[in-house]
Design an enzyme around this catalytic site. Structure first.
Site, mmCIF file in Angstrom:
data_model
loop_
_atom_site.group_PDB
_atom_site.id
_atom_site.type_symbol
_atom_site.label_atom_id
_atom_site.label_comp_id
_atom_site.label_asym_id
_atom_site.label_seq_id
_atom_site.Cartn_x
_atom_site.Cartn_y
_atom_site.Cartn_z
ATOM 1 N N ASP A 35 0.820 -1.214 0.000
ATOM 2 C CA ASP A 35 0.000 0.000 0.000
ATOM 3 C C ASP A 35 0.852 1.261 0.000
ATOM 4 O O ASP A 35 0.495 2.257 -0.624
ATOM 5 C CB ASP A 35 -0.934 0.002 1.216
ATOM 6 C CG ASP A 35 -2.034 -1.042 1.062
ATOM 7 O OD1 ASP A 35 -2.226 -1.531 -0.069
ATOM 8 O OD2 ASP A 35 -2.679 -1.371 2.073
ATOM 9 N N SER A 80 -18.889 -22.179 -29.756
ATOM 10 C CA SER A 80 -19.288 -22.900 -28.552
ATOM 11 C C SER A 80 -18.621 -24.279 -28.622
ATOM 12 O O SER A 80 -17.745 -24.487 -29.451
ATOM 13 C CB SER A 80 -20.812 -22.842 -28.509
ATOM 14 O OG SER A 80 -21.409 -24.006 -28.424
ATOM 15 N N GLU A 110 -8.536 -30.372 -20.150
ATOM 16 C CA GLU A 110 -8.607 -29.229 -19.232
ATOM 17 C C GLU A 110 -9.911 -29.275 -18.457
ATOM 18 O O GLU A 110 -10.870 -29.877 -18.907
ATOM 19 C CB GLU A 110 -8.585 -27.911 -20.024
ATOM 20 C CG GLU A 110 -7.316 -27.684 -20.786
ATOM 21 C CD GLU A 110 -7.480 -26.586 -21.841
ATOM 22 O OE1 GLU A 110 -8.240 -25.629 -21.603
ATOM 23 O OE2 GLU A 110 -6.861 -26.720 -22.909
ATOM 24 N N LYS A 112 -13.367 -27.656 -17.279
ATOM 25 C CA LYS A 112 -14.289 -26.688 -17.885
ATOM 26 C C LYS A 112 -14.791 -25.781 -16.776
ATOM 27 O O LYS A 112 -15.581 -26.174 -15.927
ATOM 28 C CB LYS A 112 -15.451 -27.417 -18.555
ATOM 29 C CG LYS A 112 -16.336 -26.511 -19.388
ATOM 30 C CD LYS A 112 -17.275 -27.335 -20.259
ATOM 31 C CE LYS A 112 -18.046 -26.484 -21.246
ATOM 32 N NZ LYS A 112 -18.968 -25.552 -20.643
ATOM 33 N N ASP A 114 -16.759 -22.904 -14.911
ATOM 34 C CA ASP A 114 -18.141 -22.470 -15.086
ATOM 35 C C ASP A 114 -18.285 -20.997 -14.711
ATOM 36 O O ASP A 114 -18.441 -20.658 -13.547
ATOM 37 C CB ASP A 114 -19.038 -23.347 -14.206
ATOM 38 C CG ASP A 114 -20.459 -23.373 -14.717
ATOM 39 O OD1 ASP A 114 -20.680 -22.882 -15.848
ATOM 40 O OD2 ASP A 114 -21.334 -23.868 -14.001
ATOM 41 N N TYR A 221 -7.504 -20.181 -21.160
ATOM 42 C CA TYR A 221 -7.373 -21.507 -21.738
ATOM 43 C C TYR A 221 -7.043 -21.554 -23.234
ATOM 44 O O TYR A 221 -6.843 -22.617 -23.772
ATOM 45 C CB TYR A 221 -8.625 -22.348 -21.472
ATOM 46 C CG TYR A 221 -9.917 -21.666 -21.891
ATOM 47 C CD1 TYR A 221 -10.239 -21.489 -23.227
ATOM 48 C CD2 TYR A 221 -10.799 -21.210 -20.926
ATOM 49 C CE1 TYR A 221 -11.400 -20.862 -23.599
ATOM 50 C CE2 TYR A 221 -11.984 -20.581 -21.299
ATOM 51 C CZ TYR A 221 -12.276 -20.415 -22.633
ATOM 52 O OH TYR A 221 -13.418 -19.784 -23.001
ATOM 53 N N LYS A 284 -9.124 -31.315 -26.052
ATOM 54 C CA LYS A 284 -8.732 -30.636 -27.287
ATOM 55 C C LYS A 284 -7.643 -31.432 -27.988
ATOM 56 O O LYS A 284 -6.717 -31.915 -27.324
ATOM 57 C CB LYS A 284 -8.212 -29.228 -26.970
ATOM 58 C CG LYS A 284 -9.259 -28.345 -26.319
ATOM 59 C CD LYS A 284 -8.688 -27.020 -25.838
ATOM 60 C CE LYS A 284 -9.770 -26.251 -25.081
ATOM 61 N NZ LYS A 284 -9.262 -25.087 -24.368
ATOM 62 N N LYS A 308 -19.544 -33.368 -20.187
ATOM 63 C CA LYS A 308 -20.295 -32.765 -19.083
ATOM 64 C C LYS A 308 -20.475 -33.768 -17.959
ATOM 65 O O LYS A 308 -20.950 -34.880 -18.186
ATOM 66 C CB LYS A 308 -21.685 -32.333 -19.575
ATOM 67 C CG LYS A 308 -21.658 -31.168 -20.541
ATOM 68 C CD LYS A 308 -21.702 -29.850 -19.786
ATOM 69 C CE LYS A 308 -21.734 -28.702 -20.752
ATOM 70 N NZ LYS A 308 -22.735 -27.724 -20.585
ATOM 71 N N CYS A 402 -50.152 -14.973 5.972
ATOM 72 C CA CYS A 402 -48.912 -15.280 6.671
ATOM 73 C C CYS A 402 -49.110 -16.518 7.548
ATOM 74 O O CYS A 402 -50.077 -16.585 8.308
ATOM 75 C CB CYS A 402 -48.506 -14.085 7.528
ATOM 76 S SG CYS A 402 -47.055 -14.438 8.544
ATOM 77 N N CYS A 405 -48.852 -15.069 11.402
ATOM 78 C CA CYS A 405 -49.742 -14.085 12.013
ATOM 79 C C CYS A 405 -51.072 -13.965 11.260
ATOM 80 O O CYS A 405 -51.938 -13.200 11.647
ATOM 81 C CB CYS A 405 -49.065 -12.711 12.079
ATOM 82 S SG CYS A 405 -48.939 -11.908 10.483
ATOM 83 N N CYS A 420 -45.105 -10.486 4.249
ATOM 84 C CA CYS A 420 -46.067 -10.198 5.301
ATOM 85 C C CYS A 420 -45.716 -8.797 5.788
ATOM 86 O O CYS A 420 -44.604 -8.555 6.250
ATOM 87 C CB CYS A 420 -45.945 -11.204 6.441
ATOM 88 S SG CYS A 420 -46.816 -10.655 7.927
ATOM 89 N N CYS A 426 -46.049 -9.548 13.712
ATOM 90 C CA CYS A 426 -45.764 -10.890 13.192
ATOM 91 C C CYS A 426 -44.582 -11.490 13.976
ATOM 92 O O CYS A 426 -43.459 -10.998 13.885
ATOM 93 C CB CYS A 426 -45.446 -10.776 11.704
ATOM 94 S SG CYS A 426 -45.168 -12.355 10.913
#
Ligand code: AMP
Ligand code: ZN
Length: 663
Positions: A35, A80, A110, A112, A114, A221, A284, A308, A402, A405, A420, A426
């Site tokens: 810093d 894709s 590799e 995948k 997400d 990647y 790949k 997958k 509710c 109550c 509610c 409540c």
């Protein structure tokens, strides 16, 4: 050394430290030193506007606001991937490609990741532009946001090509995701649903300084470019790593589909131990010459295949739906299931989110449902086994009253949740608000726990947080399991809470969107609840880091008669609703820039007082030790792992006495 040379040197140094910290996970200087250097650079840059560099490490904190993201055509299309789900699918793929290329085929496997895909262009070693995938042919320019992600290098090292694109995934590791949600929940906001959506939503935030605050990462990647001189996918990964990118080490180059299958099998289980979400493996063809021969279909490369993983899923019976009422009045439906094992844990409940979700699934009592565990902590109902639906089953009718109550429920247009609005009458809302008030980060009342709060409310002894201060020992003694000693402790704890500083009381009031940090900001700025309650929306919005949502929420809170009465009662009982004289007088910069970890038990001063002392003097209390920690204040009974870590990183350890001597 001239200022110019110094600026260049500082930028170089800071870049190296960023790399060590965010890419290599191996910091080599303390947070404080970092810093200090950053501050020095900031000052020099302010004195020398002619030395401006858009890729300076000082610009990592963001600040640029994008109202409309520019659409840009991708120089190379972002395809894709074809998907496979079984060993046979992979063997079929191998047969297909073997007909199209000569010679043996090696594969790079590799993980995948997400998250959200990103394509970043570098020109002459500096980050030029970052685009989202969009529809694959054109995406949005999110450069300002991407530049705030610390693992993305702004300047490269080594022998990089002059002009190339690199592709990767922006992800949010579980730990950071959970930390973000903790903050949201403590501010009374809905938690984010999963890391992937939060990561991809982050790319489109207009204010890049908001992005800078999120613990996002970028995993790379693939390299795309005309003449990179690289011959294989595996070399691609190694090169990218050597230029300063974060490229996970799990990737492996293998000789056959059999080895690919072993890799898949291994990670199907091992992925549960990774710090971030993966939904499969990407395989790949390793040789780039062979990749070129294989080319692309309309949608995806022929040389790559995603495998997958199956999400862990089971089926079980829905026994009944219950409805929970939160402290803000929000209703959450919960599916109560016949207990069943899923990915190593027993699942009894699943989230149903809201009325729309129930209608969409058409889930009914007695149904056999499919339950899945994804990136979320609570499992989800994915669908219904209609073949097992009981004959007389009826569609689920969402409650209109509710459950606690019996007041009618309301739903504001555009909001998914029913509420509610019987705030004052409540029980779970009343109990929830008091539980929040006494919680650790708020008033932290010793001797009083969440269950006792419920007992006190149910016995009719209290109905709001101010009532706590009217209790005496004889009131609480008749309560279940309440002995003389614990009754004394409870009353003593409540009395002691009158010393808790204003900002924590403000947080404890549970104003929607006012979490710990916002409460601190507001307390510092307005200094008293009186001033805060008089503030107009524009006054609130003018405060640093306070947006319109928070401003409106605070404004409306103080326009409600019940709240006004509650706050003035708290004032009359002696609760701190303004900054104390000491706090006002003591606000020093003695510890400014220091990041301090507090651990163990203290004698002269409580842990919370110690933390308040640090903050009042401009220091920052951080929860875990890293190389950026300035020092550790150690009480007795500190965990051995903390000490070990501090010693390892050569972080100075101060005793309570040594620390207090600073003042
Ligand atoms: P899909 O969205 O299912 O068509 O899968 C393609 C996406 O997977 C790409 O756009 C990437 O964002 C993402 N992805 C994640 N990890 C990798 C990886 N290791 N290699 C290639 N693509 C990946
Ligand atoms: Zn209610």
């Amino acid at each position: 050394m001239t200022d110019k040379e110094l600026v260049i040197q500082l930028r170089e140094e800071l870049r190296q430290h960023n790399h060590n910290y965010y890419v290599l996970d191996n910091p080599t200087i303390s947070d404080f030193d970092f810093d200090m250097k950053l501050k020095q650079l900031q000052i020099l840059e302010a004195q020398h506007p002619e030395l401006y560099d858009p890729n300076s490490p000082t610009l990592r904190v963001g600040g640029e606001v994008t109202k409309n993201f520019q659409t840009v055509v991708h120089a190379h299309r972002m395809y894709s991937l074809d998907n496979s789900y079984s060993k046979d699918d992979l063997l079929d793929w191998e047969t297909r490609i073997k007909k199209l290329v000569d010679g043996p085929i090696r594969y790079t496997c590799e993980l995948k990741y997400d998250g959200a895909s990103i394509s970043i262009t570098y020109k002459n070693g500096t980050l030029f532009q970052a685009l989202t995938r969009g529809d694959g042919t054109q995406g949005d320019d999110v450069t300002a946001n991407i530049k705030t992600i610390k693992s993305v290098p702004l300047k490269l090292r080594g022998d990089y090509p002059d002009n190339f694109e690199i592709r990767g995934e922006i992800i949010l590791p579980f730990e950071g995701f959970e930390a973000m949600n903790k903050e949201r929940i403590s501010a009374g906001e809905e938690p984010y649903k999963n890391p992937r959506n939060t990561a991809s939503g982050s790319l489109k935030l207009q204010d890049s300084s908001e992005v800078a605050k999120r613990p996002l990462e970028c995993l790379l990647y693939s390299i795309v470019g005309e003449n990179t001189g690289i011959k294989s996918q595996f070399d691609n990964l190694e090169k990218a790593r050597s230029w300063g990118f974060k490229v996970p080490k799990e990737a492996k180059c293998v000789q056959s589909i059999d080895e690919v299958l072993q890799f898949v099998e291994y990670w199907d289980l091992a992925r549960h131990n990774l710090p971030y979400e993966t939904d499969g493996i990407v395989i790949k063809v390793n040789d780039l010459q062979q990749q070129a021969e294989l080319g692309y279909t309309a949608k995806a490369p022929r040389w790559a295949m995603a495998y997958k993983f199956k999400a862990a899923q089971v089926s079980t019976k829905l026994n009944h739906i219950s409805y929970q009422v939160g402290r803000t009045g929000a209703i959450t439906p919960v599916a109560n299931l016949e207990p069943v094992e899923l990915a190593g844990t027993i699942v009894k409940r699943a989230s149903l989110h809201n009325a729309d979700q129930i209608a969409k699934l058409d889930v009914r009592l007695g149904d056999t449902v499919f339950v899945e565990k994804g990136g979320e902590i609570i499992p989800k109902i994915m669908g219904i086994d209609l073949s097992k639906r009981p004959e007389q089953s009826q569609p689920t009718v969402y409650i209109s009253q509710c459950p606690e109550c019996h007041n009618p429920l309301f739903r504001t247009e555009g909001e998914a949740q029913h509420y509610c609005i019987n705030t004052e009458g409540c029980p779970p809302q009343i109990i929830g608000r008091i539980q929040h008030y006494i919680s650790r980060k708020a008033l932290d009342i010793e001797g009083l726990g969440g269950e006792t709060v419920a007992l006190l409310v149910n016995a009719g002894l209290i109905k709001d947080v101010a009532d706590l201060y009217t209790l005496n020992i004889d009131d609480v003694l008749p309560l279940e399991r309440m002995a003389q000693k614990s009754a004394e402790n409870l009353i003593y704890g409540i009395e002691a809470s009158k010393q808790i500083p204003f900002e924590r009381v403000l947080f404890g009031l549970g104003i929607r969107y006012v979490g710990e940090t916002v409460a601190k900001t507001l307390a510092k700025h307005f200094k008293s609840v009186g001033a805060l309650s008089q503030a107009r929306i524009e006054d609130l919005e003018a405060v640093d880091e306070i947006g319109i949502k928070i401003a409106e929420s605070v404004y409306h809170f103080f326009r409600n008669e019940n709240n006004i009465r509650l706050v003035s009662r708290l004032v009359s009982y002696g609760v701190q609703l303004e900054l104390s004289k000491e706090a006002l007088a003591n606000q020093t910069t003695l510890l400014s820039g220091e990041r301090i970890v507090v651990s163990g038990v203290f004698e002269a001063i409580s842990r919370n007082e110690l933390k308040a002392l640090i903050e009042a003097n401009g220091g920052k209390v951080v929860s875990s030790i890293s190389a950026k920690t300035t020092y550790l204040v150690a009480g007795t009974n500190m965990g051995p792992s903390k000490r070990q870590k501090a010693e390892q990183l050569k972080i100075p350890i101060l005793t309570e006495q040594e620390f207090l001597e600073k003042f």
